[in-house]
Scaffold this motif. Sequence first.
Motif, PDB file in Angstrom:
ATOM      1  N   UNK A  36       8.239 -48.397  -9.773  1.00 28.72           N
ATOM      2  CA  UNK A  36       8.446 -47.240  -8.678  1.00 28.72           C
ATOM      3  C   UNK A  36       9.800 -46.946  -8.736  1.00 28.72           C
ATOM      4  N   UNK A  37      10.843 -47.697  -8.863  1.00 28.90           N
ATOM      5  CA  UNK A  37      12.121 -46.860  -8.981  1.00 28.90           C
ATOM      6  C   UNK A  37      12.641 -46.611 -10.129  1.00 28.90           C
ATOM      7  N   UNK A  91      16.227 -34.290 -11.832  1.00 28.25           N
ATOM      8  CA  UNK A  91      15.645 -34.197 -10.665  1.00 28.25           C
ATOM      9  C   UNK A  91      14.713 -35.448 -10.482  1.00 28.25           C
ATOM     10  N   UNK A  92      14.152 -35.522  -9.370  1.00 30.84           N
ATOM     11  CA  UNK A  92      13.356 -36.513  -9.304  1.00 30.84           C
ATOM     12  C   UNK A  92      11.764 -36.444 -10.100  1.00 30.84           C
ATOM     13  N   UNK A  93      11.390 -35.306 -10.176  1.00 31.86           N
ATOM     14  CA  UNK A  93      10.122 -35.141 -11.166  1.00 31.86           C
ATOM     15  C   UNK A  93      10.601 -35.427 -12.687  1.00 31.86           C
ATOM     16  N   UNK A  94      11.698 -34.608 -13.163  1.00 35.09           N
ATOM     17  CA  UNK A  94      12.291 -35.122 -14.552  1.00 35.09           C
ATOM     18  C   UNK A  94      12.699 -36.643 -14.755  1.00 35.09           C
ATOM     19  N   UNK A  95      12.958 -37.113 -13.821  1.00 38.89           N
ATOM     20  CA  UNK A  95      13.507 -38.491 -13.847  1.00 38.89           C
ATOM     21  C   UNK A  95      11.962 -39.376 -14.090  1.00 38.89           C
ATOM     22  N   UNK A  96      11.116 -39.095 -13.301  1.00 40.85           N
ATOM     23  CA  UNK A  96       9.623 -39.647 -13.326  1.00 40.85           C
ATOM     24  C   UNK A  96       9.147 -39.568 -14.754  1.00 40.85           C
ATOM     25  N   UNK A  97       9.352 -38.212 -15.458  1.00 41.60           N
ATOM     26  CA  UNK A  97       8.819 -37.862 -16.743  1.00 41.60           C
ATOM     27  C   UNK A  97       9.703 -38.785 -17.756  1.00 41.60           C
ATOM     28  N   UNK A 113       4.890 -40.757  -6.084  1.00 41.78           N
ATOM     29  CA  UNK A 113       5.633 -40.848  -4.944  1.00 41.78           C
ATOM     30  C   UNK A 113       6.983 -40.059  -5.035  1.00 41.78           C
ATOM     31  N   UNK A 114       7.105 -39.180  -4.071  1.00 42.80           N
ATOM     32  CA  UNK A 114       8.243 -38.227  -3.815  1.00 42.80           C
ATOM     33  C   UNK A 114       8.049 -36.831  -4.743  1.00 42.80           C
ATOM     34  N   UNK A 155       4.143 -31.223  -9.195  1.00 42.33           N
ATOM     35  CA  UNK A 155       4.409 -32.405 -10.137  1.00 42.33           C
ATOM     36  C   UNK A 155       3.695 -33.438 -10.199  1.00 42.33           C
ATOM     37  N   UNK A 156       3.007 -33.762  -9.132  1.00 41.66           N
ATOM     38  CA  UNK A 156       2.062 -34.844  -9.185  1.00 41.66           C
ATOM     39  C   UNK A 156       0.884 -34.455  -9.943  1.00 41.66           C
TER      40      UNK A 156
END
Lengths: 234, 336, 298
Positions: A83-84, A136-142, A163-164, A169-170
């Motif tokens: 998650x994090x 960014x949040x989305x890039x971090x998830x990628x 999440x977030x 992006x989702x």
Amino acid sequence: MLEIKGLQSGYGYLQVLWDVSLELNDGEFIVLLGSNGAGKTTTLRTISGVIRPISGEINFLGQSIGGKPGHEISRLGISFITEDLNLFPKMTVYDNLLVGAYSVRDKKKIKETLAYILNLFPRLEERLNQLAGTLSGGERKMLAIGRGLMPNPKLLLVDEPSLGLSPLMTRATFDALRKLNQDGTTILLVEQHLGKALEITNRGYILEQGKVVMEAPTATLLESERVKEVYLGR
Amino acid sequence: MATAEERSKEKSLASDRIINLGYLPVGLFFVFLGVAPLLIKDEYLRHLFVVGLLFGAQAMVSDFTVGFINLSNFGFAAFFGLGAYTTGLLVTNFGVSPFIGVIAGMLMAGLLGLFTGALTMRLRGLYVAIMAWFMALALQSLTLVLVDVTRGAWGLFVPPLFESTDILPYYYTLFVITLVIYIVIKLVINSRVGLAFKAIGMDVDFARASGVNPTRYKMIAFILSCAFAGWLGGFYAHFIGILTPDLMGTQHTVEVLALNVIGGRGSLWGPLLAAFLVIPPFEYLKSLMEVRLIIYGLLLVLVMVIYPAGMAGVIWKVGELLKLHKGATYFGMEDR
Amino acid sequence: MELVDVWNVLAVGLVRGGLYAQMALMLALVLGVMSIISMINGELYMIGAYVSYFAFTLFGLNPILSIACAAVATFLVGALIERGPLSMMRRRAGEDWYLNTFLLTVGLSFFLKNAAMLLWKPTYRGIRWYWEGTVSIGSIGISIDRLVALGIAALTIVALQLFLRNTRLGRAIRAVSQDERGAMLNGININTIYTISFGLACMLGGIAGGSMLSILPASPYMGTTPNNYAWLVVMLAGLGNISGAVVGGFIIGIVESVAFQFFGEGWPNVISFIILIIVLVIKPSGIFGTSVKGVWEQ
Ligand SMILES: Nc1ncnc2c1ncn2[C@@H]1O[C@H](COP(=O)(O)OP(=O)(O)OP(=O)(O)O)[C@@H](O)[C@H]1O
Ligand SMILES: [Mg+2]
């Protein structure tokens, strides 16, 4: 591929999972549903070796992995996108990806996987030399997903990727997951916002207060009164 | 497994793990300390009592910050030494009465504590500890080089507190000082300030959010403990009669911290007791400094590896098994 | 002051600076990766010096091999300490971690240096030179040994940086220092990384001790002052800053040398500490300081 029987797990004196049983077959895309605090993350943590089970069996590719340390489980072919995210904020995107390939010795293989991942997430390619902490949040998830793919895992555990993220992006993230699944990776997804999740997965489990209360193909789940009521808010 | 991050979080449940035996055993212990030297006629044993109490009191003072605000003072010896040198210099150079000199030493040590704390208290506890250590190194080198003032390594001769050479007056002076320090610490802990300590010990952010100013309360405790160290140092100066710069050395600090830890953090009485068990045999080894320090080193390592809760933890556990004290709380680290 | 004097002071300062920079790196490595307040840096330096001494005089090895022996031996000692007491303590204590590591390493340090005292007595064991002779540029000269010692210091510092930046293991060490769970989930065995990091850090000290043997002879308490200075450097530069620590090491080395020249014995300590206090008054987190974790990236 993954078979969990009678799993009990938790944190110290606090038991969270009570007799959980799950099964994943090769190539499946499974979703694990449940309200906040149901124990979804705990399930993934136990499978990946972040925490030790109290009792029960976890078999992966015919091998018992319950209680093994996390790095060994990772090397057996299970990647866990938390998650994090647990990125390395002060390393570049490129270095993060290379750490993902820590257990791969074959340089050529690493190159191929890297190319595949950058193709899947073109945004990462533009930012290869940027520090992960500045994404960014989305890039971090990628990046987290990309890093998790570097060792060519057989099983991917993904905890609430939406999440977030913005709806757009989702959607992109889910599309990437679907593509991965089509390319042969088995995925266990934990999700709360199910509209989209139910569209792309084959089967689902519902977890409530640490117990599996329902297991069905997604089509059936979509029809289920309970799911409609509790999770889709209809 | 706790990650290093979790481990390094300076969040402690220090005040939760106060090993509280209740007043009776501690009171009895103090009565014992008060009466025993009267019954012992042997001069050497009496001497051991003074030395034991001196180290015990220092370890107890150290425990005030280590056990309650989770802040270790790596420069403890500097505050002790500053107290000693202050009174030593005042008495020899200006003919001040030793009793005033000792108070001045206490104030100086408190001031140095204020200065050290003001520099670093806003930062993480680690900085305070290390800064204090540097203060000690700086003070030590300064006393070493200012030969004209301090006589450096030659040693500063300090007149005794009492005319007679009898050791008992010294013992009882120290006993009273220790008792006063113990009572003051207890009063502070049980007051509103102590409540703030508790909040800080549990969760600094939460404490801050509920209007407690952690920096201020940490400062109070730190300065108090520095002043106490100076007070004991002042007594020491007039007891021992000669001061050398190694008084402020890391070695001295480590001996105090070791006793603190061996005795058990957060109990106050544990360190005091530890000194009486550890110091006497060590006095025999005084001429074999290496051996003494090797044993100190090993003891420290063993306690840290085997039972970080120290003696007080062991005694508490035994008491718990015998159901001696109901209602006392102890969440030792070995339970985690 | 004559030019030659200036040069001498500078040369001494640079060599000592190299020593402090290495020791500061050693400290920063274990602090950054394992959150350990290490007080045994000086003793590893001492062990390195003794090992080189015995290798060079007793076994007649050549200088480079003697220094290599020190490196290998101190790596092993470090790994042993990590595998033994440190990891035992890690398994047990969750609270007061910093104080615990401080006390444990202080205990080990007391043990090691006093055991050395018992074993080898307080005599100095030095050698006249590894390589005889001086290199002179015009009217000024520097002994080959000093030059080599400085070169080795520079080399180890650069090599360590390259290792951490560009190798698989180096990246894994950085990964552990930034996010342990992330590292574990990527197949990195954290305990192995701890052992390697600690061994590497100790090796830095050992190399320093070995390479400076002809300048600073081996003796049981020789590590105490360098350890103090290493901490001073790290505090001065800021706990989170590596290149800062290297720069700071050289600054302090030169300050020490100059102070010694002008004021004599004892004063270098006082002056360095005063400088540190002044810096901390102005900027409490050190000249370049930020956070402790992720030490390697600044
Ligand atoms: N590190 C921890 N230590 C102690 N208890 C924990 C820890 N992590 C989670 N828990 C507890 O375990 C229970 C289940 O948590 P878990 O994170 O598995 O839920 P979840 O289903 O993932 O919920 P969410 O949808 O909110 O993420 C919760 O009651 C939580 O408080
Ligand atoms: Mg969750």
